[in-house]
Design a protein around this motif. Structure first.
Motif, PDB file in Angstrom:
ATOM      1  N   LYS A   1       0.852  -1.191   0.000  1.00 46.20           N
ATOM      2  CA  LYS A   1       0.000   0.000   0.000  1.00 46.20           C
ATOM      3  C   LYS A   1       0.885   1.236   0.000  1.00 46.20           C
ATOM      4  N   ARG A   2       0.698   2.057  -1.030  1.00 39.60           N
ATOM      5  CA  ARG A   2       1.477   3.288  -1.109  1.00 39.60           C
ATOM      6  C   ARG A   2       0.564   4.483  -0.919  1.00 39.60           C
ATOM      7  N   PRO A   3       1.008   5.519  -0.220  1.00 42.43           N
ATOM      8  CA  PRO A   3       0.176   6.712  -0.078  1.00 42.43           C
ATOM      9  C   PRO A   3      -0.137   7.295  -1.451  1.00 42.43           C
ATOM     10  N   ALA A   4      -1.380   7.681  -1.648  1.00 42.94           N
ATOM     11  CA  ALA A   4      -1.806   8.164  -2.956  1.00 42.94           C
ATOM     12  C   ALA A   4      -1.385   9.604  -3.184  1.00 42.94           C
ATOM     13  N   LEU A   5      -1.015   9.899  -4.422  1.00 40.01           N
ATOM     14  CA  LEU A   5      -0.777  11.261  -4.888  1.00 40.01           C
ATOM     15  C   LEU A   5       0.288  12.006  -4.087  1.00 40.01           C
ATOM     16  N   GLY A   6       1.267  11.294  -3.580  1.00 42.72           N
ATOM     17  CA  GLY A   6       2.426  11.945  -2.989  1.00 42.72           C
ATOM     18  C   GLY A   6       2.248  12.444  -1.569  1.00 42.72           C
ATOM     19  N   ILE A   7       1.134  12.142  -0.905  1.00 43.11           N
ATOM     20  CA  ILE A   7       0.968  12.568   0.482  1.00 43.11           C
ATOM     21  C   ILE A   7       1.733  11.600   1.379  1.00 43.11           C
ATOM     22  N   ARG A   8       2.663  12.136   2.174  1.00 43.38           N
ATOM     23  CA  ARG A   8       3.465  11.278   3.055  1.00 43.38           C
ATOM     24  C   ARG A   8       2.774  11.150   4.406  1.00 43.38           C
TER      25      ARG A   8
ATOM     26  N   SER B   1      -6.898  12.513   6.204  1.00 43.80           N
ATOM     27  CA  SER B   1      -7.902  13.436   5.675  1.00 43.80           C
ATOM     28  C   SER B   1      -7.324  14.257   4.535  1.00 43.80           C
ATOM     29  N   ALA B   2      -6.041  14.618   4.623  1.00 46.38           N
ATOM     30  CA  ALA B   2      -5.402  15.366   3.543  1.00 46.38           C
ATOM     31  C   ALA B   2      -5.325  14.526   2.275  1.00 46.38           C
ATOM     32  N   ARG B   3      -5.001  13.246   2.458  1.00 49.92           N
ATOM     33  CA  ARG B   3      -4.925  12.356   1.296  1.00 49.92           C
ATOM     34  C   ARG B   3      -6.294  12.227   0.627  1.00 49.92           C
ATOM     35  N   GLU B   4      -7.354  12.050   1.433  1.00 53.55           N
ATOM     36  CA  GLU B   4      -8.699  11.951   0.873  1.00 53.55           C
ATOM     37  C   GLU B   4      -9.098  13.241   0.160  1.00 53.55           C
ATOM     38  N   TYR B   5      -8.696  14.383   0.754  1.00 61.99           N
ATOM     39  CA  TYR B   5      -9.054  15.664   0.137  1.00 61.99           C
ATOM     40  C   TYR B   5      -8.373  15.817  -1.221  1.00 61.99           C
ATOM     41  N   VAL B   6      -7.086  15.477  -1.296  1.00 57.38           N
ATOM     42  CA  VAL B   6      -6.359  15.616  -2.566  1.00 57.38           C
ATOM     43  C   VAL B   6      -6.928  14.660  -3.616  1.00 57.38           C
ATOM     44  N   GLU B   7      -7.277  13.438  -3.181  1.00 60.60           N
ATOM     45  CA  GLU B   7      -7.889  12.498  -4.126  1.00 60.60           C
ATOM     46  C   GLU B   7      -9.223  13.025  -4.652  1.00 60.60           C
TER      47      GLU B   7
ATOM     48  N   GLN C   1       1.619  23.161  -1.209  1.00 62.62           N
ATOM     49  CA  GLN C   1       2.304  22.374  -0.179  1.00 62.62           C
ATOM     50  C   GLN C   1       1.491  21.129   0.181  1.00 62.62           C
ATOM     51  N   LEU C   2       0.169  21.292   0.279  1.00 64.29           N
ATOM     52  CA  LEU C   2      -0.666  20.136   0.588  1.00 64.29           C
ATOM     53  C   LEU C   2      -0.724  19.168  -0.584  1.00 64.29           C
TER      54      LEU C   2
END
Length: 263
Positions: free
Chosen positions: A175-182, A198-204, A253-254
């Motif tokens: 499992k890799r974090p999606a879209l570059g969110i660490r 939540s940041a990862r879900e928002y960017v997706e 940044q996000l």
């Protein structure tokens, strides 16, 4: 269906035939008398219609036996939708629909009134040009009714890519974090982990997905949060859902997963 609507727009009565209920068939038949390519399509459609009629008249028990006994039989099974649009469909699969429409446009005075779409000096050639692309495709497997004529959602395409990546590369994590969110692992509390999720879900959610359509997106749009702060570059996007429009702006940044200690 759309192509047929264009072909039928202000078609002359004598071109469609006085007694013909299928005006598209009448048009193709008339064009086929002077244009060899259309004539070949007419022969192909007649063969398909004969096969469909033969299948209807055949007893129900014999068709499976014929299919099992002969592997060389390639009688097509046409859906009611395919039979309804059989003329345009056959010309499309034979890759000659654009040529037939171009011929009709070049000889529009024979078939159409002056105000017709195909008689228009701009719209007629544009329609013929738009059909060049679809006619270049190989229709080896057409979509059926259960696809609802839609392509796979962005979510499904991303899932396929991840599954393919996991099987294709053994050294990659499962499992890799999606879209570059660490995702940062905190020692004590889970607040940072929750924030990263939540940041990862928002960017997706900023991308095309099954629930919303991305109408517009532009990067490096500057926003000034307060008077005493400098402008921050970010990603501006407009999304359409079933009942609303949503405008989003996200700091770069996000998006890049490098938020650090910023508020």
């Amino acid at each position: 269906g759309v192509v047929e609507a264009c072909l039928l727009h202000m078609l002359k009565r004598r071109a469609a035939g006085f007694l013909r209920t299928d005006k598209v068939a009448a048009l193709f038949t008339k064009v086929g008398k002077t244009f060899v390519v259309a004539g070949d399509v007419c022969k192909k459609v007649q063969e398909l219609q004969q096969q469909v009629e033969g299948r209807k008249n055949q007893p129900s028990g014999q068709e499976p036996l014929k299919r099992q006994g002969s592997t060389t039989s390639k009688t097509p099974v046409l859906t009611p939708q395919a039979i309804k649009h059989i003329w345009v469909r056959t010309a499309l699969i034979e890759k000659v629909l654009d040529k037939i429409v171009q011929y009709i446009v070049d000889n529009c005075s024979k078939y159409y009134e002056k105000e017709a779409l195909l008689a228009d000096p701009v719209c007629g050639p544009i329609l013929a040009s738009l059909l060049v692309g679809p006619c270049a495709l190989e229709y080896t497997k057409l979509k059926t009714a259960d696809h609802y004529w839609t392509d796979p959602s962005a979510d499904e395409l991303v899932q396929r890519h991840r599954i393919h990546g996991v099987h294709g590369r053994q050294d990659s994590p499962s499992k890799r974090p999606a879209l570059g969110i660490r995702k940062r692992h905190s020692s004590g509390s889970t607040s940072e982990d929750r924030f990263a999720a939540s940041a990862r879900e928002y960017v997706e959610s900023l991308h095309q997905n099954s629930r919303t359509h991305l109408l517009y997106g532009k990067n490096n749009v500057l926003v000034q949060p307060k008077d005493d702060l400098e402008a921050i570059p970010g990603y501006l996007s407009l999304h359409q859902s079933a009942d609303s429009l949503t405008l989003k702006w996200t700091p770069n940044q996000l998006m890049n997963g490098t938020l650090g200690d910023s508020e």
